[in-house]
Structure formats: structure tokens, C-alpha cells
Design a protein around this motif. Structure first.
Motif: not given
Ligand code: GLU
Length: 304
Positions: A55-59
Motif C-alpha cells: 500500500q505504501a508503494i502504491r501511495e
């Protein structure tokens, strides 16, 4: 041919500068040709990866302005798909069980090329059924490789060639614990998704002939490959995941995305002046010819 690029991060931590660079170039190459772009989480190693990082990578990608058209299934859910490809290799007699232990493989007496690369000497290639039966542990499975040179013209690194027998040896496609290895999963995923451009860090250049061979066996066409140079600090040290102050968690607190992208793009030779620039603005500037081949030196002090 419609161009389809991809970014395939391993969600084992926050994105690092090197990942940002690879993602940026992959995205610019696809988008500058009017192509599509897909995201895939390479979470085969479920012990090291997590949804929190995914999720952090997507953000982080959103923050950078690197848009994707779809996200394909994460590798952790694709075991049954990989089983099918594994079984097909097995049915063709191309796989054999390997009982070599890690310590045997990495002993100082094991054969290595001059650059330290390990070449599997084929220890378990021709074991008899009785010899196989004598082991009490589950084996890894290796793919027999041909004595043939695989060559391609890398978009960033130019001509590259490797003889799979003398430079690599038979390689593992499924580990003894049943987990499929990166080489098999990445080939199946990129192949099934119809990716036409595989752009990633230069540390994966030497994996490419293995993936080319698997593509041949699976009947997937070869994509174009581009391996972006590594990032080095001015003292020649490779900027790595250990430099925690250069991951996006830290960098996002210190500067806008445009400042980061401008610094990176300038260091890589993509623009003539170090100035803030958006990912979208870089599309018009992008050509592979401008990108440096050799390692890119980037002073981390510029990102403080
Ligand atoms: N998942 C790999 C990594 O994060 C990249 C694999 C690839 O791009 O082929 O290093």
C-alpha cells in the motif's frame, strides 16, 4: 505493436531511490510511446513482504505521478498458475530434483566465474532413482539449460550475451520449501500480461538470459529489455536500501515530488538543468539515448 510497460516491486520495504529511478524510466519509456503501464506486487516471499508496504508503494507511486492502468494479481496468489507451468516443464523432462544444501552450493570450492557468480556444476543432474531415493529431504527443482548463447540488445546497456551452461548452469525454479523462484514467476507474469518492455535495475541484467530461455519454453514472445544504471554516491558507494534516509518515507517529508524527480532526472542525464519537474513533463524529454549507461552518481546531500 502496442507497448506495455510494467513496474514489479517487491513489497519488503518503502520504495528507495533506486526503485524510484527504475519505476520512472519504465513509466517514461512506456508512456513516451503512448503505451500502457501495469503494476504487479512481487510478494512471493511472504515472510519478507507485507500488504502495508504494498500500500505504501502504491501511495508513493501516486505521489510521484507514476500512473498505472491496472494492477495484476500479486504473486502470492498465483501458486496454482505457476504449478501449471512447472508441470509443463516437468512433463517435457526438463526438470530434475536437486538435493544440494546451501552450504555445499556456497562452499569456497564451488565453481565461480571471475566476477564471483556461482555456476551450478550439475551435481544432481544425473542421479539415479536409487540415489534420489536415499535422500530424506524434499528437493529443490532445477531446469536443465542448453549450451547456447542468449543475446539481446539492452535499451540501456547495449549488447549483452550469456551462455547459460557456462555462465549460469541449471537453475532452480522451485525451492525445496515449494516456493517458486523469481525467475519463473516473473516470466509467467510478464508473459501472461503481455508486457512488451521489461525495464528494471541493472542488478537484474544477468537474470535476463534465464528469463529469455523460460519465455522460449513457455511460448511467450521476447520483450524489449532495459536495465537502468545503479545509483552511486560520489564516493562510489552504491546507494542501497540501507540508506534509510533515502527511502520515500523520509524523502516525502523533505521535498515535493518535482524536486526529487528533477534531481534524479538531471543526475541520469535526462534533463540539462537541475530543476523541479513533474513525471508528466518528463515524458516529452525521454529518449533511451540520453540515459547514462554507466552508474549514475547522485550526491545524497542534494536530497537533504
Ligand atoms: N521484484 C524485483 C525487485 O523489486 C524486480 C523484478 C523485475 O523488475 O523483474 O527487485
Amino acid at each position: 505493436m502496442t507497448v506495455l510497460g510494467r513496474f514489479a516491486p517487491t513489497p519488503s520495504g518503502r520504495m528507495h531511490l533506486g526503485n524510484v529511478f527504475a519505476a520512472l524510466v519504465a513509466w517514461l519509456s512506456a508512456r513516451s510511446q503512448g503505451g500502457g503501464f501495469v503494476l504487479r506486487m512481487e510478494d512471493l516471499d511472504t515472510l519478507r513482504t507485507s500488504d502495508v508496504y504494498a500500500q505504501a508503494i502504491r501511495e508513493d507511486l501516486r505521489w510521484l505521478g507514476l500512473t498505472w492502468d491496472s494492477e495484476t494479481e500479486p504473486q502470492s496468489l498465483r501458486g496454482p498458475v505457476y504449478d501449471r507451468y512447472f508441470d509443463a516443464l516437468s512433463a517435457r523432462g526438463l526438470l530434475y530434483p536437486c538435493y544440494c544444501t546451501r552450504s555445499l552450493l556456497h562452499s569456497p570450492n564451488a565453481p565461480h566465474l571471475s566476477d564471483g557468480t556461482y555456476v551450478y556444476p550439475g551435481t544432481c543432474r544425473d542421479l539415479t532413482a536409487a540415489q534420489r531415493g536415499s535422500y530424506r529431504r524434499a528437493p529443490a527443482w532445477r531446469l536443465r539449460v542448453p549450451d547456447r548463447v542468449f543475446r539481446f540488445t539492452d535499451l540501456a546497456q547495449g549488447e549483452y550475451r550469456q551462455n547459460l551452461t557456462t555462465d549460469c548452469g541449471d537453475f532452480v525454479v522451485r525451492r525445496a520449501d515449494g516456493v517458486y523462484v523469481y525467475q519463473l514467476a516473473v516470466t509467467v507474469d510478464d508473459g501472461e500480461t503481455g508486457v512488451t518492455e521489461v525495464v528494471r535495475g541493472a542488478d537484474l541484467l544477468s537474470s535476463t538470459p534465464r528469463q529469455m530461455y523460460l519465455r522460449e519454453l513457455f511460448g511467450f514472445p521476447q520483450p524489449r529489455y532495459g536495465h537502468v544504471p545503479m545509483l552511486l554516491a560520489p564516493d562510489g558507494r552504491r546507494l542501497s536500501k540501507r540508506d534509510r534516509d533515502l527511502d520515500l518515507g523520509a524523502l516525502r517529508r523533505r521535498m515535493p515530488a518535482e524536486t526529487l524527480l528533477g534531481t534524479l532526472a538531471y543526475a541520469a542525464g535526462m534533463i540539462d538543468r537541475r530543476e523541479p519537474v513533474s513525471a508528466r513533463e518528463l515524458i516529452g524529454e525521454f529518449t533511451w539515448d540520453r540515459l547514462r549507461r554507466e552508474a549514475v552518481t547522485l550526491d545524497p546531500a542534494l536530497l537533504e
